[in-house]
Write an enzyme that holds these catalytic residues in place. Structure first.
Site, PDB file in Angstrom:
ATOM      1  N   VAL A 245       0.913   0.982  -2.351  1.00 15.14           N
ATOM      2  CA  VAL A 245       1.159   0.529  -0.983  1.00 15.14           C
ATOM      3  C   VAL A 245       2.625   0.731  -0.609  1.00 15.14           C
ATOM      4  O   VAL A 245       2.946   1.138   0.517  1.00 15.14           O
ATOM      5  CB  VAL A 245       0.758  -0.955  -0.839  1.00 15.14           C
ATOM      6  CG1 VAL A 245       1.284  -1.535   0.464  1.00 15.14           C
ATOM      7  CG2 VAL A 245      -0.758  -1.101  -0.911  1.00 15.14           C
ATOM      8  N   HIS A 246       3.520   0.489  -1.560  1.00 16.25           N
ATOM      9  CA  HIS A 246       4.953   0.647  -1.297  1.00 16.25           C
ATOM     10  C   HIS A 246       5.383   2.109  -1.363  1.00 16.25           C
ATOM     11  O   HIS A 246       6.034   2.622  -0.441  1.00 16.25           O
ATOM     12  CB  HIS A 246       5.753  -0.176  -2.312  1.00 16.25           C
ATOM     13  CG  HIS A 246       5.659  -1.654  -2.105  1.00 16.25           C
ATOM     14  ND1 HIS A 246       6.455  -2.340  -1.222  1.00 16.25           N
ATOM     15  CD2 HIS A 246       4.849  -2.585  -2.675  1.00 16.25           C
ATOM     16  CE1 HIS A 246       6.146  -3.627  -1.245  1.00 16.25           C
ATOM     17  NE2 HIS A 246       5.177  -3.804  -2.125  1.00 16.25           N
TER      18      HIS A 246
ATOM     19  N   ASP B 192      20.737  -6.206  -1.095  1.00 20.17           N
ATOM     20  CA  ASP B 192      19.421  -5.589  -1.080  1.00 20.17           C
ATOM     21  C   ASP B 192      18.934  -5.636   0.371  1.00 20.17           C
ATOM     22  O   ASP B 192      19.526  -6.325   1.211  1.00 20.17           O
ATOM     23  CB  ASP B 192      18.483  -6.375  -2.007  1.00 20.17           C
ATOM     24  CG  ASP B 192      17.101  -5.759  -2.107  1.00 20.17           C
ATOM     25  OD1 ASP B 192      16.988  -4.526  -1.987  1.00 20.17           O
ATOM     26  OD2 ASP B 192      16.126  -6.514  -2.268  1.00 20.17           O
TER      27      ASP B 192
ATOM     28  N   ALA C 190      -2.201  -0.577  -7.417  1.00 22.46           N
ATOM     29  CA  ALA C 190      -2.527  -0.619  -5.993  1.00 22.46           C
ATOM     30  C   ALA C 190      -1.352  -1.139  -5.170  1.00 22.46           C
ATOM     31  O   ALA C 190      -1.036  -0.593  -4.094  1.00 22.46           O
ATOM     32  CB  ALA C 190      -3.761  -1.491  -5.769  1.00 22.46           C
TER      33      ALA C 190
ATOM     34  N   ASP D  55      15.048  -5.607   1.565  1.00 25.44           N
ATOM     35  CA  ASP D  55      13.824  -6.379   1.792  1.00 25.44           C
ATOM     36  C   ASP D  55      13.987  -7.830   1.347  1.00 25.44           C
ATOM     37  O   ASP D  55      14.388  -8.108   0.219  1.00 25.44           O
ATOM     38  CB  ASP D  55      12.654  -5.745   1.033  1.00 25.44           C
ATOM     39  CG  ASP D  55      12.290  -4.391   1.598  1.00 25.44           C
ATOM     40  OD1 ASP D  55      11.969  -4.316   2.793  1.00 25.44           O
ATOM     41  OD2 ASP D  55      12.345  -3.397   0.839  1.00 25.44           O
TER      42      ASP D  55
END
Length: 552
Positions: A265-266, A120, A261, A122
């Protein structure tokens, strides 16, 4: 292990004599069944019955005297133990310490059988600074106010890094943040409504019991990845604000709004653009990541990148992190056989969504079907079924590294891949576990628990006089003090990520045990091991292999 236990018990000046003689108390009490005394020599009614009663009364009087003597003896042993607590014994210093950068094994893995390494992005390949959580928190609260019409006063909130830990659960029905243990029971000091910690009595009123059953578990949401820190803090702050302002709210709606929310944001790209606009603030350079990837490649291993992030964000981050360690800024792509972005995990593992070729220059997706993977190409979307059909890679020869136990590792583990959980806070927690002050409190706590356990098991409720209650109260006060001290060494609100306050494994540990074959603080810890090594479960494993084993 027995020798280690004996060394630890040197806390007590009188050794293993603690409460030993108390165990004989229960054997001298008469037992009655259907009018006959069992265990005595006389079993008849009439005039001789009075003699039996008188003899028993005399015997019980002697027993009470003996009982009081035993309580006094235990009190003496406890006072001796308290004097020993003033000095850290040499035994603690001699006990082995765990490696903060170690690889810990739940299920045996032979690295020479692993031919394919997947990662992955992040919080796995990419390491972030502490500024990232504040950024996510601020962007999410602005979305709540500007788009979902939350009170403008919410804009005054600030992210509190001392509050959240990973592995908490949110109760969408009651609005509580919960820390659960390995078996699904609520931690006595791990239930918060907003920023207010609920007492054990309040927990029992709300839930009926500390144990979360299956019906109640359906309303819980696990907060398991590293991005959840800002989410946990925002949930607590919003609920506390509504409570203080005496505003009516539904706990489920609050969660849905905050979750929306955070996702905005992502998915909107706001977070990615902010990070790339100031990478030195949010990203940490790490030459060891490049060293690991090159080592794997040199050994002939296949490498793939599977991430939910968009390609431009991954590319910008990898260039920044590796640019000082390579002659070519694009060299990171050459290390991977397959690069898949916007994979939509965890649905990637169960869906049948097709792969699409991504045009880096035009930022468009091709319409043609993907029949093979090319190292020079980037791919979007896709699914596990097609991935295995195209690569022909077999499950047991693949290991995948990720930080999210559900999105990253649950699917691969069920598909037969080997899995490696990346838990960044593992390193700092092990350092605390190795610290002499923590080990001292832990040893002290276990000795107190052993004293209490024997006391409760030996003395029946009818014999619990003032001397007993005084000793039990003293032990319980000391026990609570040890728990509080150990918890504050990790997080003053929820304690350790992997442990409960009593030293048992947490629910987060349960999920690691379930979905991760191995776990470590960062992928580059594999540089310390040969790629032909056999990673095996320790013979003396408790539940989580990085915990010191206390053999009482």
């Amino acid at each position: 292990m027995a020798a280690r236990r004996r060394a630890l018990l040197s806390f007590l000046s009188s050794g293993d004599r603690i409460m030993e003689s108390v165990l004989s108390i229960s054997s001298c009490r008469p037992r009655w069944h259907g009018g006959f005394k069992v265990g005595g020599s006389v079993r008849r009614f009439g005039s001789s019955m009075a003699l039996d009663v008188e003899a028993d009364h005399h015997k019980c009087s002697l027993d009470m005297i003996k009982f009081e003597d035993e309580i006094e003896k235990i009190q003496h042993e406890y006072k001796a133990a308290k004097r020993s607590f003033l000095n850290i014994p040499v035994a603690l210093k001699e006990m082995p310490k765990m490696n903060p950068e170690g690889i810990y094994v739940n299920r045996n893995v032979r690295l020479d059988d692993i031919q394919v390494y997947g990662f992955d992005y992040d919080y796995t390949l990419a390491h972030y600074s502490e500024h990232l959580q504040s950024l996510i928190y601020d962007l999410a609260k602005k979305h709540l106010v500007n788009e979902l019409r939350y009170p403008e006063s919410c804009l005054q909130f600030e992210y509190d890094p001392t509050f959240p830990i990973r592995g908490l659960c949110y109760d969408r029905l009651r609005g509580c943040l919960l820390k659960l243990d390995f078996f699904g029971s609520i931690e006595p000091d791990g239930c918060f409504f907003g920023r207010h910690k609920l007492s054990l009595e309040k927990i029992k009123v709300m839930y009926g019991t500390r144990h979360i059953g299956r019906a109640q578990a359906r309303v819980l949401v696990g907060l398991m990845d590293f991005f959840c820190f800002s989410e946990v803090c925002l949930i607590a702050d919003i609920i506390q604000h509504f409570v203080d302002a005496k505003l009516e709210f539904d706990a489920s709606n609050v969660y849905e709004d905050i979750s929306q929310a955070i996702q905005h944001v992502h998915r909107s790209g706001l977070l990615h653009k902010e990070i790339l606009s100031d990478p030195t603030k949010y990203l940490l350079k790490n030459s060891q990541v490049l060293g690991l990837l090159k080592k794997l490649k040199a050994k002939g291993k296949k490498l793939f990148l599977l991430t939910n992030s968009p390609y431009y964000f991954v590319d910008g981050g990898m260039r920044f992190m590796l640019e000082d360690n390579s002659g070519e800024r694009n060299s990171w792509r050459e290390l991977f056989d397959v690069v898949i972005a916007q994979a939509n995990k965890p649905h990637f593992y169960t869906s049948e969504h097709p792969f699409r070729c991504y045009d880096i220059e035009k930022d468009t997706l091709a319409f043609t079907a993907v029949g093979k993977f090319l190292p020079s190409q980037v791919y979007y979307h896709g699914c596990l079924k097609s991935f295995l059909q195209i690569t022909k890679w077999k499950g047991p020869e693949v290991i995948y590294f990720g930080d999210h136990l559900f999105s990253d590792l649950r699917g691969p583990s069920q598909a037969g891949w080997r899995t490696a959980a990346i838990i960044h806070e593992l390193e700092s927690e092990i350092k605390i576990l190795n610290d002499e002050s923590y080990r001292f409190q832990q040893a002290k706590f276990h000795i107190i628990e052993e004293l209490l356990g024997k006391l409760y098991a030996t003395v029946v409720s009818t014999e619990r006089g003032a001397a007993y209650r005084k000793l039990a109260d003293e032990l319980n006060v000391e026990r609570r003090h040890c728990r509080s001290t150990m918890r504050s060494m990790f997080n003053s609100f929820f304690g350790a990520t992997f442990l409960t306050d009593t030293g048992h494994e947490s629910a987060f540990s349960y999920h690691i045990h379930q979905y991760a074959d191995v776990y470590t603080s960062k992928p580059e810890n594999f540089l310390l091991h040969s790629l032909d090594e056999w990673l095996h479960v320790p013979y003396d494993i408790k539940i989580m292999p990085h915990h010191v084993k206390w053999c009482f």
